[in-house]
Design a protein around this motif. Structure first.
Motif, PDB file in Angstrom:
ATOM      1  N   CYS A   1       0.736  -1.078  -0.082  1.00  0.00           N
ATOM      2  CA  CYS A   1       0.123   0.124   0.153  1.00  0.00           C
ATOM      3  C   CYS A   1       0.969   1.267   0.004  1.00  0.00           C
ATOM      4  O   CYS A   1       0.372   2.290  -0.329  1.00  0.00           O
ATOM      5  N   ARG A   2       1.973   1.336   0.343  1.00  0.00           N
ATOM      6  CA  ARG A   2       3.260   2.184   0.208  1.00  0.00           C
ATOM      7  C   ARG A   2       2.905   3.276   1.288  1.00  0.00           C
ATOM      8  O   ARG A   2       3.246   4.444   1.420  1.00  0.00           O
ATOM      9  N   ARG A   3       1.950   2.714   2.588  1.00  0.00           N
ATOM     10  CA  ARG A   3       1.760   3.853   3.522  1.00  0.00           C
ATOM     11  C   ARG A   3       3.064   3.749   4.481  1.00  0.00           C
ATOM     12  O   ARG A   3       3.681   2.914   4.591  1.00  0.00           O
ATOM     13  N   GLU A   4       3.370   4.851   5.205  1.00  0.00           N
ATOM     14  CA  GLU A   4       4.623   4.787   6.058  1.00  0.00           C
ATOM     15  C   GLU A   4       4.271   5.976   7.030  1.00  0.00           C
ATOM     16  O   GLU A   4       3.548   6.791   7.032  1.00  0.00           O
ATOM     17  N   PRO A   5       4.892   6.008   8.198  1.00  0.00           N
ATOM     18  CA  PRO A   5       5.390   4.885   8.650  1.00  0.00           C
ATOM     19  C   PRO A   5       4.381   3.725   9.491  1.00  0.00           C
ATOM     20  O   PRO A   5       3.510   4.263  10.050  1.00  0.00           O
ATOM     21  N   VAL A   6       4.495   2.684   9.149  1.00  0.00           N
ATOM     22  CA  VAL A   6       3.657   1.515   9.604  1.00  0.00           C
ATOM     23  C   VAL A   6       4.788   0.293  10.067  1.00  0.00           C
ATOM     24  O   VAL A   6       5.465   0.272   9.782  1.00  0.00           O
ATOM     25  N   GLU A   7       4.034  -0.369  11.059  1.00  0.00           N
ATOM     26  CA  GLU A   7       4.147  -1.686  11.703  1.00  0.00           C
ATOM     27  C   GLU A   7       4.412  -2.663  10.594  1.00  0.00           C
ATOM     28  O   GLU A   7       3.170  -2.765   9.916  1.00  0.00           O
ATOM     29  N   LEU A   8       5.707  -3.471  10.009  1.00  0.00           N
ATOM     30  CA  LEU A   8       5.531  -4.284   9.112  1.00  0.00           C
ATOM     31  C   LEU A   8       5.756  -5.488   9.761  1.00  0.00           C
ATOM     32  O   LEU A   8       6.294  -5.785  10.711  1.00  0.00           O
ATOM     33  N   THR A   9       5.058  -6.612   8.717  1.00  0.00           N
ATOM     34  CA  THR A   9       5.130  -7.875   8.862  1.00  0.00           C
ATOM     35  C   THR A   9       5.925  -8.571   7.754  1.00  0.00           C
ATOM     36  O   THR A   9       5.948  -7.964   6.644  1.00  0.00           O
ATOM     37  N   LEU A  10       6.524  -9.779   7.974  1.00  0.00           N
ATOM     38  CA  LEU A  10       7.173 -10.316   6.824  1.00  0.00           C
ATOM     39  C   LEU A  10       6.343 -11.171   6.032  1.00  0.00           C
ATOM     40  O   LEU A  10       5.708 -12.265   6.838  1.00  0.00           O
TER      41      LEU A  10
ATOM     42  N   ASN B   1       7.805  -6.780   3.111  1.00  0.00           N
ATOM     43  CA  ASN B   1       7.602  -6.176   4.222  1.00  0.00           C
ATOM     44  C   ASN B   1       6.089  -5.432   3.812  1.00  0.00           C
ATOM     45  O   ASN B   1       6.033  -4.546   3.194  1.00  0.00           O
ATOM     46  N   LEU B   2       5.034  -5.926   4.590  1.00  0.00           N
ATOM     47  CA  LEU B   2       3.821  -5.418   4.590  1.00  0.00           C
ATOM     48  C   LEU B   2       3.255  -5.031   5.792  1.00  0.00           C
ATOM     49  O   LEU B   2       3.595  -5.774   6.679  1.00  0.00           O
ATOM     50  N   CYS B   3       2.363  -3.825   5.971  1.00  0.00           N
ATOM     51  CA  CYS B   3       1.665  -3.647   6.993  1.00  0.00           C
ATOM     52  C   CYS B   3       0.676  -4.705   7.619  1.00  0.00           C
ATOM     53  O   CYS B   3       0.302  -5.447   6.714  1.00  0.00           O
ATOM     54  N   VAL B   4       0.105  -4.498   8.650  1.00  0.00           N
ATOM     55  CA  VAL B   4      -0.684  -5.680   8.916  1.00  0.00           C
ATOM     56  C   VAL B   4      -2.011  -5.731   8.406  1.00  0.00           C
ATOM     57  O   VAL B   4      -2.362  -6.852   8.078  1.00  0.00           O
ATOM     58  N   PRO B   5      -2.673  -4.682   8.031  1.00  0.00           N
ATOM     59  CA  PRO B   5      -3.903  -4.684   7.230  1.00  0.00           C
ATOM     60  C   PRO B   5      -3.703  -5.244   5.945  1.00  0.00           C
ATOM     61  O   PRO B   5      -4.523  -6.179   5.275  1.00  0.00           O
ATOM     62  N   CYS B   6      -2.669  -4.990   5.214  1.00  0.00           N
ATOM     63  CA  CYS B   6      -2.492  -5.669   3.768  1.00  0.00           C
ATOM     64  C   CYS B   6      -2.215  -7.134   4.011  1.00  0.00           C
ATOM     65  O   CYS B   6      -2.633  -7.806   3.174  1.00  0.00           O
TER      66      CYS B   6
ATOM     67  N   LEU C   1      -7.712  -6.510  -4.548  1.00  0.00           N
ATOM     68  CA  LEU C   1      -6.832  -5.555  -3.548  1.00  0.00           C
ATOM     69  C   LEU C   1      -6.559  -4.080  -4.314  1.00  0.00           C
ATOM     70  O   LEU C   1      -6.418  -3.138  -3.388  1.00  0.00           O
ATOM     71  N   LYS C   2      -6.880  -4.140  -5.508  1.00  0.00           N
ATOM     72  CA  LYS C   2      -6.967  -2.737  -5.921  1.00  0.00           C
ATOM     73  C   LYS C   2      -7.838  -1.822  -5.122  1.00  0.00           C
ATOM     74  O   LYS C   2      -7.600  -0.610  -4.794  1.00  0.00           O
ATOM     75  N   LYS C   3      -9.012  -2.486  -5.154  1.00  0.00           N
ATOM     76  CA  LYS C   3     -10.209  -1.734  -4.279  1.00  0.00           C
ATOM     77  C   LYS C   3      -9.764  -1.440  -2.934  1.00  0.00           C
ATOM     78  O   LYS C   3      -9.762  -0.272  -2.238  1.00  0.00           O
ATOM     79  N   PHE C   4      -9.261  -2.245  -2.361  1.00  0.00           N
ATOM     80  CA  PHE C   4      -8.703  -2.345  -0.938  1.00  0.00           C
ATOM     81  C   PHE C   4      -7.775  -1.423  -0.765  1.00  0.00           C
ATOM     82  O   PHE C   4      -7.542  -0.557   0.403  1.00  0.00           O
ATOM     83  N   LEU C   5      -6.681  -1.355  -1.432  1.00  0.00           N
ATOM     84  CA  LEU C   5      -5.540  -0.573  -1.490  1.00  0.00           C
ATOM     85  C   LEU C   5      -5.853   1.006  -1.528  1.00  0.00           C
ATOM     86  O   LEU C   5      -5.556   1.846  -0.999  1.00  0.00           O
ATOM     87  N   LYS C   6      -6.706   1.148  -2.457  1.00  0.00           N
ATOM     88  CA  LYS C   6      -7.320   2.657  -2.545  1.00  0.00           C
ATOM     89  C   LYS C   6      -7.972   3.248  -1.597  1.00  0.00           C
ATOM     90  O   LYS C   6      -7.611   4.462  -1.049  1.00  0.00           O
ATOM     91  N   TRP C   7      -8.676   2.196  -0.835  1.00  0.00           N
ATOM     92  CA  TRP C   7      -9.515   2.712   0.391  1.00  0.00           C
ATOM     93  C   TRP C   7      -8.395   2.839   1.418  1.00  0.00           C
ATOM     94  O   TRP C   7      -8.333   3.758   2.444  1.00  0.00           O
ATOM     95  N   LEU C   8      -7.382   1.943   1.711  1.00  0.00           N
ATOM     96  CA  LEU C   8      -6.583   1.882   2.753  1.00  0.00           C
ATOM     97  C   LEU C   8      -5.410   2.941   2.548  1.00  0.00           C
ATOM     98  O   LEU C   8      -5.105   3.693   3.763  1.00  0.00           O
ATOM     99  N   ARG C   9      -5.217   3.560   1.622  1.00  0.00           N
ATOM    100  CA  ARG C   9      -4.383   4.524   1.221  1.00  0.00           C
ATOM    101  C   ARG C   9      -4.676   5.795   1.920  1.00  0.00           C
ATOM    102  O   ARG C   9      -3.971   6.728   2.246  1.00  0.00           O
ATOM    103  N   LYS C  10      -6.104   5.997   1.971  1.00  0.00           N
ATOM    104  CA  LYS C  10      -6.739   7.141   2.855  1.00  0.00           C
ATOM    105  C   LYS C  10      -6.752   7.121   4.355  1.00  0.00           C
ATOM    106  O   LYS C  10      -7.049   7.949   4.904  1.00  0.00           O
ATOM    107  N   GLN C  11      -6.392   6.133   4.714  1.00  0.00           N
ATOM    108  CA  GLN C  11      -6.567   5.642   6.283  1.00  0.00           C
ATOM    109  C   GLN C  11      -5.312   6.365   6.766  1.00  0.00           C
ATOM    110  O   GLN C  11      -4.112   5.906   6.160  1.00  0.00           O
ATOM    111  N   PRO C  12      -5.236   6.706   8.232  1.00  0.00           N
ATOM    112  CA  PRO C  12      -4.059   7.041   8.744  1.00  0.00           C
ATOM    113  C   PRO C  12      -2.924   5.618   8.872  1.00  0.00           C
ATOM    114  O   PRO C  12      -3.574   4.744   9.140  1.00  0.00           O
ATOM    115  N   ALA C  13      -1.968   5.964   9.064  1.00  0.00           N
ATOM    116  CA  ALA C  13      -0.856   4.900   9.086  1.00  0.00           C
ATOM    117  C   ALA C  13      -0.903   4.057  10.460  1.00  0.00           C
ATOM    118  O   ALA C  13      -0.994   2.829  10.622  1.00  0.00           O
TER     119      ALA C  13
END
Length: 101
Positions: A13-22, A39-44, A73-85
């Motif tokens: 999703c390219r949000r930052e800074p977020v807690e990352l998981t492997l 490295n992905l954020c927890v929601p992704c 995922l396109k739909k989800f990522l579009k929505w998630l990018r608008k959310q705070p990190a």
């Protein structure tokens, strides 16, 4: 899902800074124990596993680009990018996967 790695930029999703998981791009259960990871954020990370089976991830969606191009995922990522990190939205398993079990 694996343990938290650090804080940084989610490769999906390219949000930052977020807690990352492997995330293993090819799931360990499908032979990807030593394959590439992302490295992905927890929601992704959760959303990927709620939308696709390990078999689908291994055979169809084994790169960040392939994941990013899926309609779900396109739909989800579009929505998630608008959310705070700091946001950790509630996730639901897809109805398609619920029916398989």
């Amino acid at each position: 899902m694996d343990n938290t790695v650090e804080k940084g930029t989610c490769e999906l999703c390219r949000r930052e800074p977020v807690e990352l998981t492997l995330h293993h791009l090819i799931p360990k259960e499908e032979g990807g124990r030593f394959s590439e990871t992302a490295n992905l954020c927890v929601p992704c990370h959760k959303q990927i596993h709620f939308l696709y089976t390990n078999s689908e991830l291994a055979s169809l969606y084994y790169t960040i680009e392939k994941l990013r191009d899926t309609p779900e995922l396109k739909k989800f990522l579009k929505w998630l990018r608008k959310q705070p990190a700091s946001a950790l939205p509630r996730m639901k398993k897809s109805n398609r996967l619920k029916r398989r079990r």
